[in-house]
Design a protein around this motif. Structure first.
Motif, PDB file in Angstrom:
ATOM      1  N   VAL A  61      -3.507  -1.383   2.264  1.00 45.74           N
ATOM      2  CA  VAL A  61      -3.706  -2.781   1.872  1.00 45.74           C
ATOM      3  C   VAL A  61      -3.024  -3.070   0.539  1.00 45.74           C
ATOM      4  N   VAL A  62      -3.177  -2.188  -0.425  1.00 43.16           N
ATOM      5  CA  VAL A  62      -2.557  -2.398  -1.744  1.00 43.16           C
ATOM      6  C   VAL A  62      -1.040  -2.482  -1.620  1.00 43.16           C
ATOM      7  N   VAL A  63      -0.439  -1.551  -0.901  1.00 40.26           N
ATOM      8  CA  VAL A  63       1.020  -1.545  -0.777  1.00 40.26           C
ATOM      9  C   VAL A  63       1.499  -2.773   0.003  1.00 40.26           C
ATOM     10  N   VAL A  81      -1.639  -6.328   9.891  1.00 35.94           N
ATOM     11  CA  VAL A  81      -0.950  -5.508  10.890  1.00 35.94           C
ATOM     12  C   VAL A  81      -0.825  -4.064  10.428  1.00 35.94           C
ATOM     13  N   TYR A  82      -0.366  -3.871   9.192  1.00 36.83           N
ATOM     14  CA  TYR A  82      -0.232  -2.504   8.690  1.00 36.83           C
ATOM     15  C   TYR A  82      -1.598  -1.826   8.541  1.00 36.83           C
ATOM     16  N   GLY A  86      -2.646   1.525  10.423  1.00 35.03           N
ATOM     17  CA  GLY A  86      -3.217   2.668   9.711  1.00 35.03           C
ATOM     18  C   GLY A  86      -4.493   3.170  10.360  1.00 35.03           C
ATOM     19  N   LEU A  87      -5.347   2.244  10.787  1.00 39.91           N
ATOM     20  CA  LEU A  87      -6.580   2.639  11.475  1.00 39.91           C
ATOM     21  C   LEU A  87      -6.270   3.366  12.779  1.00 39.91           C
ATOM     22  N   VAL A  88      -5.280   2.878  13.506  1.00 44.41           N
ATOM     23  CA  VAL A  88      -4.890   3.530  14.766  1.00 44.41           C
ATOM     24  C   VAL A  88      -4.362   4.935  14.487  1.00 44.41           C
ATOM     25  N   VAL A  89      -3.499   5.062  13.485  1.00 46.11           N
ATOM     26  CA  VAL A  89      -2.933   6.376  13.154  1.00 46.11           C
ATOM     27  C   VAL A  89      -4.042   7.336  12.717  1.00 46.11           C
ATOM     28  N   MET A  90      -4.988   6.855  11.926  1.00 45.16           N
ATOM     29  CA  MET A  90      -6.105   7.708  11.504  1.00 45.16           C
ATOM     30  C   MET A  90      -6.957   8.126  12.699  1.00 45.16           C
ATOM     31  N   ILE A 132       1.677   5.458   6.207  1.00 42.93           N
ATOM     32  CA  ILE A 132       1.817   4.040   6.571  1.00 42.93           C
ATOM     33  C   ILE A 132       2.178   3.230   5.338  1.00 42.93           C
ATOM     34  N   ALA A 133       1.506   3.503   4.220  1.00 48.70           N
ATOM     35  CA  ALA A 133       1.797   2.764   2.987  1.00 48.70           C
ATOM     36  C   ALA A 133       3.251   2.961   2.567  1.00 48.70           C
TER      37      ALA A 133
END
Length: 137
Positions: A61-63, A81-82, A86-90, A132-133
């Motif tokens: 979120v920060v990036v 979206v990102y 990220g949640l999907v990748v985790m 992801i970031a």
């Protein structure tokens, strides 16, 4: 200044929503209720797992916000979206770790005694968030 305050509230809302979704995903992945495991049973394994997921999402979120380049609409969409990516990748990393783990990873992470598997899960969450970031351009 009002526009900046509204943008801050909007980005905060997206970030909080993503963290809530992350909480639900971790709750689904672990046996029992996460709320009871952490706040009632004081389970350190469950707390570390949830904390690492929240930090990973926070990095994304920060990036995404920093890279929004003052384009509010694009920034909000990118953040959402990102963050979801990220949640999907985790979640995928958790499933892959679960496949490589003897027994069920969720059961190990809910064990009241500290378990080394939690640190592997923490590393997977944090590196997933960092990847992801870093990919956000």
């Amino acid at each position: 200044m009002l526009t900046d305050l509204l943008a801050t509230l909007a980005y905060s809302g997206v970030g909080i929503a993503l963290m809530a979704v992350g909480y639900v995903l971790v709750d689904i992945a672990t046996p029992g209720k996460l709320r009871e495991l952490i706040w009632v049973d004081r389970n350190r394994n469950a707390a570390l797992l949830l904390s690492s997921g929240l930090v990973g999402i926070g990095m994304i979120v920060v990036v995404a916000i920093v890279n929004s380049n003052d384009d509010f609409a694009k920034g909000i969409v990118d953040t959402g979206v990102y963050g979801l990516l990220g949640l999907v990748v985790m979640a995928v990393s958790f499933v892959l770790l679960d496949l490589a783990t003897p027994g069920k990873l969720g059961d190990l992470l809910c064990d009241p005694d500290p378990h080394p598997a939690v640190w592997v899960s923490v590393a997977a969450h944090l590196t997933s968030g960092a990847i992801i970031a870093a990919a956000i351009s």
